[in-house]
Design an enzyme around this catalytic site. Sequence first.
Site, mmCIF file in Angstrom:
data_model
loop_
_atom_site.group_PDB
_atom_site.id
_atom_site.type_symbol
_atom_site.label_atom_id
_atom_site.label_comp_id
_atom_site.label_asym_id
_atom_site.label_seq_id
_atom_site.Cartn_x
_atom_site.Cartn_y
_atom_site.Cartn_z
ATOM 1 C CE LYS A 84 -4.100 2.027 2.203
ATOM 2 N NZ LYS A 84 -3.572 3.328 2.468
ATOM 3 N NE ARG B 189 -10.191 8.593 -1.818
ATOM 4 C CZ ARG B 189 -10.452 7.905 -0.963
ATOM 5 N NH1 ARG B 189 -9.673 7.146 -0.886
ATOM 6 N NH2 ARG B 189 -11.026 8.218 0.114
ATOM 7 C CB CYS C 21 -1.565 31.106 31.562
ATOM 8 S SG CYS C 21 -2.351 31.135 33.042
ATOM 9 C CE LYS D 278 -2.847 1.872 7.232
ATOM 10 N NZ LYS D 278 -3.881 2.845 7.218
ATOM 11 C CB CYS E 11 -6.574 31.211 31.673
ATOM 12 S SG CYS E 11 -5.399 30.292 30.636
HETATM 13 S S1 IVH Z 1 -6.875 -0.184 -4.187
HETATM 14 C C1 IVH Z 1 -11.369 0.137 -4.647
HETATM 15 N N1 IVH Z 1 -4.105 -0.706 -4.019
HETATM 16 O O1 IVH Z 1 -4.939 3.620 -0.239
HETATM 17 C C2 IVH Z 1 -9.917 0.289 -4.009
HETATM 18 N N2 IVH Z 1 -5.069 1.336 -3.134
HETATM 19 O O2 IVH Z 1 -6.945 3.247 1.696
HETATM 20 C C3 IVH Z 1 -8.992 1.159 -4.609
HETATM 21 N N3 IVH Z 1 -3.455 2.814 -2.176
HETATM 22 O O3 IVH Z 1 -7.339 5.715 -1.721
HETATM 23 C C4 IVH Z 1 -7.773 1.269 -4.189
HETATM 24 N N4 IVH Z 1 -1.551 1.795 -2.632
HETATM 25 O O4 IVH Z 1 -4.862 5.866 -2.440
HETATM 26 C C5 IVH Z 1 -5.017 0.354 -3.918
HETATM 27 N N5 IVH Z 1 -1.852 -0.943 -4.037
HETATM 28 C C6 IVH Z 1 -3.064 0.024 -3.899
HETATM 29 C C7 IVH Z 1 -2.878 0.954 -2.987
HETATM 30 C C8 IVH Z 1 -4.074 1.955 -2.638
HETATM 31 C C9 IVH Z 1 -2.118 2.863 -1.883
HETATM 32 C C10 IVH Z 1 -4.256 3.923 -1.473
HETATM 33 C C11 IVH Z 1 -5.391 4.638 -2.363
HETATM 34 C C12 IVH Z 1 -6.392 4.633 -1.767
HETATM 35 C C13 IVH Z 1 -6.174 4.222 -0.416
HETATM 36 C C14 IVH Z 1 -7.364 3.661 0.502
#
Ligand code: IVH
Length: 701
Positions: free
Chosen positions: A129, A150, A420, A326, A448
């Site tokens: 991600k 977005r 303060c 995450k 304050c």
């Molecule tokens: S898929 C419908 N793949 O994460 C799903 N998102 O928390 C489309 N992001 O808005 C998203 N890497 O900006 C996808 N490999 C990845 C990603 C990714 C980063 C971000 C993206 C999204 C956000 C969601």
Amino acid sequence: MINETKPVEALTEPEAKAELERLAAEIARHDEAYHRQDAPIIADAAYDALKRRNLAIEERFPHLKLAESPSEKVGAPVAEGFGKITHRVPMLSLDNAFSDEDVRDFVHAIYRFLGQLPDNSIALTAEPKIDGLSMSIRYEDGRLVSAATRGDGTTGENVTANVRTISEIPNTLPEGAPSVVEVRGEVYMAKEDFLALNARMAAEGKQTYVNPRNTAAGSLRQLDASVTASRKLRFFAYSWGEMSEMPADTQHGMIEVFAAWGFPVNPLTKRLGSIEALIDHYNEIGLARADLPYDIDGVVYKVDRLDLQERLGFRSRSPRWAIAHKFPAEKASTRLTAIDIQVGRTGALTPVARLEPITVGGVVVTNATLHNAEEIERLGVRIGDMVQIQRAGDVIPQVLGVVSSPEDAVQFEFPKICPCDLKTPVIREETAGGVEGVIRRCSGEFACPFQRKEHLKHFVSRKAFDIDGLGEKQIEFFYDDSLLPIRQPADIFTLKARDEANGLQRLKNREGYGETSAQKLFDAIDAARTVALDRLIFSLGIRHVGEQTAKTLARAYGTWDAVHEAALAIASGDTAAIDEMDALDDIGPAVVEAIGRFFGEKHNIEMVDRLTGQLTILEAEKPAQDSPVAGLTVVFTGSLEKMTREEAKAMAERLGAKVAGSVSKKTDILVAGPGAGSKLTKAQELGVRTMDEDGWFELVG
Ligand code: IVH
């Protein structure tokens, strides 16, 4: 009063703090006007001057820098804004998984939804991600025609010109690509490019950036596309929007097509067949994370087959077929150089750890919260210690514990006097059970500088003075206004007279006001000059004195003079006065103590005197002693038809009864209207006298 023109070198610390807040609000207003409304309200130079002043104050008082400081924001010069693009296919976000268990639940839910058994394995893709910003790039007949951020998922900003400068994004698609293609993915800045840019900024004496993600976002926001071009942005394709035809029928197939068209795709993307394999891959990526050339904050899993994605569909904002697993918060060790005290809006004193700057996940961390004195003790931290800190997402970093402590580390003493300007004592309240609470507060209240504005907002709130046209927003407006400042309650009631002395610069001529609205405000203020005693008491914002307590006090003492006299006597330690108030129903020692403390401060006494000098305070209606319900506890339930619940309550109280919200052994009467439920049953079980609305009217005559 206002510091706009006061040189930064001459500002006192509270002034600097107030000024930083004002500047943050003002700069945010201009950013909003520029970025979102495409309607800047000031010239570039004036905007820059605000930013420079903010920076200069932060340099002089680094510890006052706000968490949301405008200097941390990657801004664009004020000029015209971007246009909007409505996404043909919404850009949704992803649900999060924080544990292996969450991932199992996610996969099992997919099996359940599709009606397949877990061993009948469904392939998923797993890919990093990327911590950047998502982008939708549209091609028509093979040519890049638009690119949009977005935004809110439905409408984004048109950043086409800037995206064209990103060399990793092709401007044309090869022959044979569908006529309409929307490629989606993440625009990001590589760690290396981010560090090089910051080094350049520092060398030029300019403000450096916070992290690669914000820098990428800010770089795209440049109206001058040549600036974007100089920023070395990069891209990974991982998704799509509108497609006139689908070139593949799986997620990984689509990624292969994007790669063939010339888009960068992430090399760590894998197609996997089991939950264990997903988690193994997540752990592998986690280990590689620090060495990757870009920031990532998790791993995204997606169902590979597109027909299954379609069957699974979406919840309101996220797909059922994908999830982001995450990574846990990032940790680092650094030296704690000092502990400062920050005073919050409600007077709460929070210790803040000042740290030797350290980069955690691309963000330079210099402060961390220590919450309260107990936390400092629990962690055993002393000034000079090496500490471990943690940053989870955008939340304020926390101190986790001590790594090592040098011999000369210094124990922190929580101050007994508020930092303060007032030098008021710090108080520590008792919670209900008589245990000392962890929160220490400045007892300065209205006086304050950190609490004043919040107190004023309370003062004008609905259950307090409730002045039409004077709410929180207007308090923000007048608080820092140089022509008509409102810094304490009495200022509200001198507003009209002060306005009249302002000659040409009258309120009616100012932005946001006209003849009628200014007049309406003054009329509403005049009407509020006559006030019920309980409202006045409540509006003072004395701790523990809520609406109900204020009513009890008003009813018990009857007049403002009597309340005032009792409060001053309590403040001077008069035991008879203390006992008298303590003996009142519903009033405990915490209230009496808070009142004594409030009226023990000279500035509060002066503030109250100045205020009451402007008012006509009505006497409280004495509760009837001889009514048939005097002294009884009444509960109303069900729907009442002849009076509103508020009216019923007021009437009962006027007749000397106490109104409670729930039925207990102490309840004397339950008045039940149609639809009464559990309260009626309970009253019957307890043998409480029960009647309907008519019965109540009969009883009280
Ligand atoms: S898929 C419908 N793949 O994460 C799903 N998102 O928390 C489309 N992001 O808005 C998203 N890497 O900006 C996808 N490999 C990845 C990603 C990714 C980063 C971000 C993206 C999204 C956000 C969601």
